[in-house]
Design an enzyme around this catalytic site. Structure first.
Site, PDB file in Angstrom:
ATOM      1  N   LYS A   1     -10.624  -6.425  10.194  1.00 39.48           N
ATOM      2  CA  LYS A   1      -9.624  -5.911  11.137  1.00 39.48           C
ATOM      3  C   LYS A   1      -9.648  -6.707  12.449  1.00 39.48           C
ATOM      4  O   LYS A   1      -8.600  -6.912  13.068  1.00 39.48           O
ATOM      5  CB  LYS A   1      -9.868  -4.418  11.389  1.00 39.48           C
ATOM      6  CG  LYS A   1      -9.699  -3.558  10.123  1.00 39.48           C
ATOM      7  CD  LYS A   1      -8.263  -3.578   9.600  1.00 39.48           C
ATOM      8  CE  LYS A   1      -8.070  -2.611   8.433  1.00 39.48           C
ATOM      9  NZ  LYS A   1      -6.685  -2.551   7.959  1.00 39.48           N
TER      10      LYS A   1
ATOM     11  N   ASP B   1       2.262  -2.139  -4.477  1.00 40.95           N
ATOM     12  CA  ASP B   1       0.905  -1.590  -4.621  1.00 40.95           C
ATOM     13  C   ASP B   1       0.359  -1.987  -5.992  1.00 40.95           C
ATOM     14  O   ASP B   1       1.073  -2.570  -6.810  1.00 40.95           O
ATOM     15  CB  ASP B   1       0.923  -0.053  -4.474  1.00 40.95           C
ATOM     16  CG  ASP B   1      -0.393   0.485  -3.883  1.00 40.95           C
ATOM     17  OD1 ASP B   1      -1.461   0.196  -4.460  1.00 40.95           O
ATOM     18  OD2 ASP B   1      -0.340   1.183  -2.868  1.00 40.95           O
TER      19      ASP B   1
ATOM     20  N   TYR C   1     -15.704  -4.434   7.013  1.00 41.56           N
ATOM     21  CA  TYR C   1     -14.405  -3.816   7.331  1.00 41.56           C
ATOM     22  C   TYR C   1     -13.983  -4.180   8.758  1.00 41.56           C
ATOM     23  O   TYR C   1     -12.851  -4.625   8.983  1.00 41.56           O
ATOM     24  CB  TYR C   1     -14.509  -2.301   7.166  1.00 41.56           C
ATOM     25  CG  TYR C   1     -13.218  -1.549   7.414  1.00 41.56           C
ATOM     26  CD1 TYR C   1     -12.233  -1.465   6.429  1.00 41.56           C
ATOM     27  CD2 TYR C   1     -12.975  -0.919   8.634  1.00 41.56           C
ATOM     28  CE1 TYR C   1     -11.056  -0.772   6.658  1.00 41.56           C
ATOM     29  CE2 TYR C   1     -11.802  -0.219   8.869  1.00 41.56           C
ATOM     30  CZ  TYR C   1     -10.844  -0.146   7.881  1.00 41.56           C
ATOM     31  OH  TYR C   1      -9.673   0.550   8.102  1.00 41.56           O
TER      32      TYR C   1
ATOM     33  N   GLY D   1      -1.407   7.389   1.246  1.00 44.28           N
ATOM     34  CA  GLY D   1      -1.744   7.472   2.660  1.00 44.28           C
ATOM     35  C   GLY D   1      -0.658   7.002   3.620  1.00 44.28           C
ATOM     36  O   GLY D   1       0.486   7.457   3.559  1.00 44.28           O
ATOM     37  N   ILE D   2      -1.041   6.114   4.514  1.00 43.56           N
ATOM     38  CA  ILE D   2      -0.140   5.651   5.581  1.00 43.56           C
ATOM     39  C   ILE D   2       1.069   4.913   4.992  1.00 43.56           C
ATOM     40  O   ILE D   2       2.201   5.078   5.451  1.00 43.56           O
ATOM     41  CB  ILE D   2      -0.909   4.736   6.571  1.00 43.56           C
ATOM     42  CG1 ILE D   2      -2.013   5.550   7.275  1.00 43.56           C
ATOM     43  CG2 ILE D   2       0.032   4.108   7.581  1.00 43.56           C
ATOM     44  CD1 ILE D   2      -3.013   4.713   8.071  1.00 43.56           C
TER      45      ILE D   2
ATOM     46  N   ASP E   1      -1.600  -7.106  -7.439  1.00 46.05           N
ATOM     47  CA  ASP E   1      -2.962  -6.971  -6.932  1.00 46.05           C
ATOM     48  C   ASP E   1      -3.138  -7.940  -5.761  1.00 46.05           C
ATOM     49  O   ASP E   1      -3.264  -9.149  -5.957  1.00 46.05           O
ATOM     50  CB  ASP E   1      -3.952  -7.289  -8.057  1.00 46.05           C
ATOM     51  CG  ASP E   1      -5.396  -7.189  -7.581  1.00 46.05           C
ATOM     52  OD1 ASP E   1      -5.611  -6.884  -6.387  1.00 46.05           O
ATOM     53  OD2 ASP E   1      -6.298  -7.426  -8.414  1.00 46.05           O
ATOM     54  N   LEU E   2      -3.161  -7.404  -4.563  1.00 47.68           N
ATOM     55  CA  LEU E   2      -3.204  -8.261  -3.372  1.00 47.68           C
ATOM     56  C   LEU E   2      -4.602  -8.798  -3.085  1.00 47.68           C
ATOM     57  O   LEU E   2      -4.803  -9.497  -2.091  1.00 47.68           O
ATOM     58  CB  LEU E   2      -2.659  -7.497  -2.158  1.00 47.68           C
ATOM     59  CG  LEU E   2      -1.219  -7.000  -2.299  1.00 47.68           C
ATOM     60  CD1 LEU E   2      -0.781  -6.238  -1.044  1.00 47.68           C
ATOM     61  CD2 LEU E   2      -0.254  -8.148  -2.570  1.00 47.68           C
TER      62      LEU E   2
ATOM     63  N   ALA F   1       1.673   3.320  -2.255  1.00 46.22           N
ATOM     64  CA  ALA F   1       1.389   4.415  -3.196  1.00 46.22           C
ATOM     65  C   ALA F   1       0.579   5.542  -2.564  1.00 46.22           C
ATOM     66  O   ALA F   1       0.473   6.619  -3.140  1.00 46.22           O
ATOM     67  CB  ALA F   1       0.641   3.871  -4.415  1.00 46.22           C
TER      68      ALA F   1
ATOM     69  N   GLY G   1       0.826  -1.212   0.000  1.00 45.40           N
ATOM     70  CA  GLY G   1       0.000   0.000   0.000  1.00 45.40           C
ATOM     71  C   GLY G   1       0.856   1.256   0.000  1.00 45.40           C
ATOM     72  O   GLY G   1       0.452   2.300   0.506  1.00 45.40           O
TER      73      GLY G   1
END
Ligand code: NAI
Length: 256
Positions: free
Chosen positions: A158, A33, A154, A13-14, A44-45, A11, A9
């Site tokens: 998590k 990413d 979501y 934000g965090i 593509d994960l 590319a 990830g």
């Protein structure tokens, strides 16, 4: 000490903030990413072949020795792909890179969980994730989507990550191999993922009720990156299976 670290990830934000911070500190960062600037491994994960490609490419690029892994790739838009990216796109990448991590002298893994993990979720979906049954988990996610519980997808991904982390972090494969596996669970972070919600006053109210952050309000992605960077550091030698809430106090308020 310069370390070799993979960031999924990377590319946005965090993930982007974490990659930038680690590079600034002298680490070699391999960004993973779907696309984007500064991405070294395009994968593509959300699919098993994509995860396998990412693992193979990172292993190749590191020569089979990886000091750190941060998993930031994730989706917030309600749907079955959340299960594939947030949960399986994390656990399969961590598992796949375990041999390369075990070859490091101070291997560390930092997952990105969420305050959502303590919010209402679908227990059957969590169990399907933990059983490694992606097809069953996808069916349950589709059902949640159609019967008005889309918000539970979501939080379930998590919650499942938090439980997976506690189970595997203390096993011979991880703790026994010197791999410290932990997570940061943010509250609301100002990234492209939340931009639309934060800019809408009504959604802001909903979010502020669900995730109250008395300590300094919404976080910047850099704030989360600092915490992730510590989990990745060689100094973090004895923490295993912990989810550290970097959430402005939301978790302490919810679970006094
Ligand atoms: P973001 O949307 O800015 O970045 C997510 C990155 O994941 C993007 O670069 C995207 O391309 C990548 N990604 C998505 N699907 C992918 C796929 N199939 N294959 C490869 N890469 C893929 O989001 P943000 O905010 O930086 O989120 C990072 C992590 O933090 C996520 O796991 C999210 O759930 C978590 N988180 C975010 C919070 C927030 O308020 N922004 C709060 C709590 C947790």
């Amino acid at each position: 000490m310069s370390r070799v670290v993979a960031v999924t990830g990377s590319a946005s934000g965090i993930g982007a903030a974490t990659a930038a911070l680690l590079r600034e500190r002298g680490d070699r960062v391999i960004g993973v990413d779907r696309a984007g600037a500064g991405v070294d491994v395009v994968a593509d994960l959300s699919t098993a072949p994509g995860r396998a490609e990412a693992v193979a490419a990172v292993t190749d690029l590191t020569g089979g020795v990886l000091d750190g892994l941060v998993t930031c790739a994730g989706l917030s838009r309600a749907g079955a792909p959340q299960v594939s990216v947030n949960y399986f796109g994390t656990t399969e990448v961590v598992d796949g890179l375990r041999p390369a991590l075990a070859a490091s002298s101070a291997p560390r893994v930092a997952l990105v969980g969420s305050i959502s993990a303590i919010q209402p979720h679908d227990a059957a979906l969590v169990d399907a994730c933990l059983a490694g049954d992606e097809p069953a988990a996808l069916v349950l996610a589709e059902a949640a989507l159609t019967d008005g519980r889309s918000h539970e997808i979501y939080s379930s991904t998590k919650a499942a990550l938090s439980r997976w982390l506690r189970r595997v972090s203390v096993t011979a494969d991880f703790a026994g191999a010197g791999i410290a596996l932990n997570a940061i669970a943010p509250g609301v972070v100002l990234t492209p993922m939340t931009a639309e919600l934060v800019s809408d006053p009504q959604w802001r109210q909903v979010m502020d009720r669900a995730v109250p952050m008395p300590l300094n309000g919404y976080a910047s992605p850099e704030t989360i990156a600092y915490a992730l960077a510590w989990l990745l550091s060689a100094e973090n030698s004895h923490m295993a299976g912990q989810v550290v809430y970097v959430d402005g106090g939301a978790e302490a308020l919810a679970r006094p």
